[in-house]
Design a protein around this motif. Structure first.
Motif, PDB file in Angstrom:
ATOM      1  N   MET A 144     -18.946 -53.206  17.567  1.00  8.68           N
ATOM      2  CA  MET A 144     -18.737 -51.837  18.303  1.00  8.68           C
ATOM      3  C   MET A 144     -19.845 -51.090  17.783  1.00  8.68           C
ATOM      4  N   ALA A 145     -20.827 -50.461  18.746  1.00  5.47           N
ATOM      5  CA  ALA A 145     -21.959 -49.602  18.470  1.00  5.47           C
ATOM      6  C   ALA A 145     -21.430 -47.958  18.722  1.00  5.47           C
ATOM      7  N   ILE A 146     -21.909 -47.285  17.532  1.00  2.00           N
ATOM      8  CA  ILE A 146     -21.543 -46.085  17.870  1.00  2.00           C
ATOM      9  C   ILE A 146     -22.705 -45.251  18.412  1.00  2.00           C
ATOM     10  N   LYS A 147     -22.716 -44.111  18.877  1.00  2.00           N
ATOM     11  CA  LYS A 147     -23.564 -43.203  19.520  1.00  2.00           C
ATOM     12  C   LYS A 147     -24.168 -42.302  18.497  1.00  2.00           C
ATOM     13  N   ILE A 148     -24.052 -42.644  17.265  1.00  2.00           N
ATOM     14  CA  ILE A 148     -24.834 -41.799  16.028  1.00  2.00           C
ATOM     15  C   ILE A 148     -25.827 -42.480  15.797  1.00  2.00           C
ATOM     16  N   LYS A 149     -27.055 -41.883  15.634  1.00  2.00           N
ATOM     17  CA  LYS A 149     -28.380 -42.488  15.163  1.00  2.00           C
ATOM     18  C   LYS A 149     -28.719 -41.498  13.836  1.00  2.00           C
ATOM     19  N   PRO A 150     -28.684 -42.139  12.765  1.00  4.55           N
ATOM     20  CA  PRO A 150     -28.913 -41.339  11.491  1.00  4.55           C
ATOM     21  C   PRO A 150     -30.519 -41.238  11.318  1.00  4.55           C
ATOM     22  N   LEU A 151     -31.024 -40.289  10.775  1.00  5.06           N
ATOM     23  CA  LEU A 151     -32.412 -39.967  10.777  1.00  5.06           C
ATOM     24  C   LEU A 151     -32.865 -40.485   9.307  1.00  5.06           C
ATOM     25  N   ALA A 152     -34.151 -40.845   9.225  1.00  7.69           N
ATOM     26  CA  ALA A 152     -34.996 -41.366   7.854  1.00  7.69           C
ATOM     27  C   ALA A 152     -34.245 -42.264   7.296  1.00  7.69           C
ATOM     28  N   ASP A 153     -33.794 -41.943   5.783  1.00 11.76           N
ATOM     29  CA  ASP A 153     -33.302 -42.687   5.163  1.00 11.76           C
ATOM     30  C   ASP A 153     -31.565 -42.486   4.957  1.00 11.76           C
ATOM     31  N   ARG A 154     -31.043 -42.214   5.979  1.00 12.11           N
ATOM     32  CA  ARG A 154     -29.532 -42.217   5.994  1.00 12.11           C
ATOM     33  C   ARG A 154     -28.851 -43.226   6.852  1.00 12.11           C
ATOM     34  N   VAL A 155     -27.602 -43.566   6.245  1.00 10.62           N
ATOM     35  CA  VAL A 155     -26.721 -44.377   6.875  1.00 10.62           C
ATOM     36  C   VAL A 155     -25.318 -43.890   7.172  1.00 10.62           C
ATOM     37  N   VAL A 156     -24.650 -44.442   8.037  1.00 12.11           N
ATOM     38  CA  VAL A 156     -23.380 -43.981   8.489  1.00 12.11           C
ATOM     39  C   VAL A 156     -22.615 -45.346   8.206  1.00 12.11           C
ATOM     40  N   ILE A 157     -21.257 -44.703   7.388  1.00 12.38           N
ATOM     41  CA  ILE A 157     -20.389 -45.804   6.842  1.00 12.38           C
ATOM     42  C   ILE A 157     -19.101 -45.429   7.181  1.00 12.38           C
ATOM     43  N   GLU A 158     -18.399 -46.447   7.793  1.00 14.79           N
ATOM     44  CA  GLU A 158     -16.950 -46.266   8.056  1.00 14.79           C
ATOM     45  C   GLU A 158     -16.082 -46.850   6.978  1.00 14.79           C
ATOM     46  N   PRO A 159     -15.377 -45.923   6.112  1.00 11.20           N
ATOM     47  CA  PRO A 159     -14.704 -45.995   4.827  1.00 11.20           C
ATOM     48  C   PRO A 159     -13.577 -47.246   5.242  1.00 11.20           C
ATOM     49  N   VAL A 160     -13.168 -47.886   4.276  1.00 12.41           N
ATOM     50  CA  VAL A 160     -12.128 -49.159   4.274  1.00 12.41           C
ATOM     51  C   VAL A 160     -10.834 -48.304   3.888  1.00 12.41           C
ATOM     52  N   ALA A 161      -9.848 -48.631   4.850  1.00 13.15           N
ATOM     53  CA  ALA A 161      -8.628 -47.732   4.565  1.00 13.15           C
ATOM     54  C   ALA A 161      -7.969 -48.187   2.966  1.00 13.15           C
ATOM     55  N   ALA A 162      -7.527 -46.986   2.411  1.00 11.54           N
ATOM     56  CA  ALA A 162      -6.979 -47.096   1.077  1.00 11.54           C
ATOM     57  C   ALA A 162      -5.874 -47.944   1.201  1.00 11.54           C
ATOM     58  N   GLU A 163      -5.646 -48.685  -0.294  1.00 15.14           N
ATOM     59  CA  GLU A 163      -4.750 -49.652  -0.611  1.00 15.14           C
ATOM     60  C   GLU A 163      -3.270 -48.858  -0.458  1.00 15.14           C
ATOM     61  N   THR A 164      -2.336 -49.359   0.244  1.00 16.56           N
ATOM     62  CA  THR A 164      -0.891 -48.740   0.236  1.00 16.56           C
ATOM     63  C   THR A 164       0.167 -49.567  -0.654  1.00 16.56           C
ATOM     64  N   GLN A 165      -0.187 -50.596  -1.236  1.00 17.14           N
ATOM     65  CA  GLN A 165       0.720 -51.378  -1.925  1.00 17.14           C
ATOM     66  C   GLN A 165      -0.211 -52.222  -3.260  1.00 17.14           C
ATOM     67  N   THR A 166       0.534 -52.047  -4.462  1.00 19.59           N
ATOM     68  CA  THR A 166      -0.177 -52.616  -5.618  1.00 19.59           C
ATOM     69  C   THR A 166      -0.149 -53.816  -5.644  1.00 19.59           C
ATOM     70  N   ALA A 167      -0.799 -54.707  -6.410  1.00 16.19           N
ATOM     71  CA  ALA A 167      -0.808 -56.032  -6.658  1.00 16.19           C
ATOM     72  C   ALA A 167       0.625 -56.836  -6.903  1.00 16.19           C
ATOM     73  N   SER A 168       1.517 -55.886  -7.715  1.00 19.40           N
ATOM     74  CA  SER A 168       2.731 -56.275  -7.999  1.00 19.40           C
ATOM     75  C   SER A 168       3.852 -55.951  -6.864  1.00 19.40           C
ATOM     76  N   GLY A 169       3.334 -55.231  -5.790  1.00 15.37           N
ATOM     77  CA  GLY A 169       4.206 -54.991  -4.470  1.00 15.37           C
ATOM     78  C   GLY A 169       4.786 -53.588  -4.554  1.00 15.37           C
ATOM     79  N   LEU A 170       4.563 -52.763  -5.492  1.00 14.70           N
ATOM     80  CA  LEU A 170       4.870 -51.358  -5.265  1.00 14.70           C
ATOM     81  C   LEU A 170       3.955 -50.583  -4.149  1.00 14.70           C
ATOM     82  N   TYR A 171       4.874 -49.824  -3.446  1.00 13.05           N
ATOM     83  CA  TYR A 171       3.933 -49.139  -2.570  1.00 13.05           C
ATOM     84  C   TYR A 171       3.774 -47.687  -3.088  1.00 13.05           C
ATOM     85  N   ILE A 172       2.311 -47.336  -2.731  1.00  9.20           N
ATOM     86  CA  ILE A 172       1.699 -46.199  -3.183  1.00  9.20           C
ATOM     87  C   ILE A 172       1.910 -44.998  -2.268  1.00  9.20           C
ATOM     88  N   PRO A 173       2.488 -43.909  -2.442  1.00  8.57           N
ATOM     89  CA  PRO A 173       2.671 -42.805  -1.512  1.00  8.57           C
ATOM     90  C   PRO A 173       1.248 -42.006  -1.300  1.00  8.57           C
TER      91      PRO A 173
END
Length: 91
Positions: free
Chosen positions: A1-30
């Protein structure tokens, strides 16, 4: 998916990964206890400067500093825009 934002010079655009909602042991994080994610996928890269050649590419998964960059909402999607120097590692 291409976005319509073109960063200038030495900048980058990053799409953050969604935060973890569950721990490794199975507990849900509010939502109130979740930490800000520091990992994301590069979706756009600037052309660099004459003194700085870009090393990251579109599609790379990167880790960046906790307080790096600026948050941006474009077409209903959250992005981070920052200088390449704020990226700590390519995963």
């Amino acid at each position: 998916m291409a976005i319509k934002i073109k960063p200038l010079a030495d900048r980058v655009v990053i799409e953050p990964v969604a935060a973890e909602t569950q721990t490794a042991s199975g507990l849900y994080i509010p939502d109130s206890a979740q930490e800000k994610q520091q990992k994301g996928k590069v979706v756009a890269v600037g052309s660099g400067t004459k003194d700085h050649e870009m090393t990251v590419a579109v599609g790379d998964t990167v880790i960046y500093g906790k307080y790096s960059g600026s948050e941006l909402k474009f077409d209903g999607v959250d992005y981070m825009i920052m200088k390449e120097d704020d990226i700590l590692a390519i995963v």
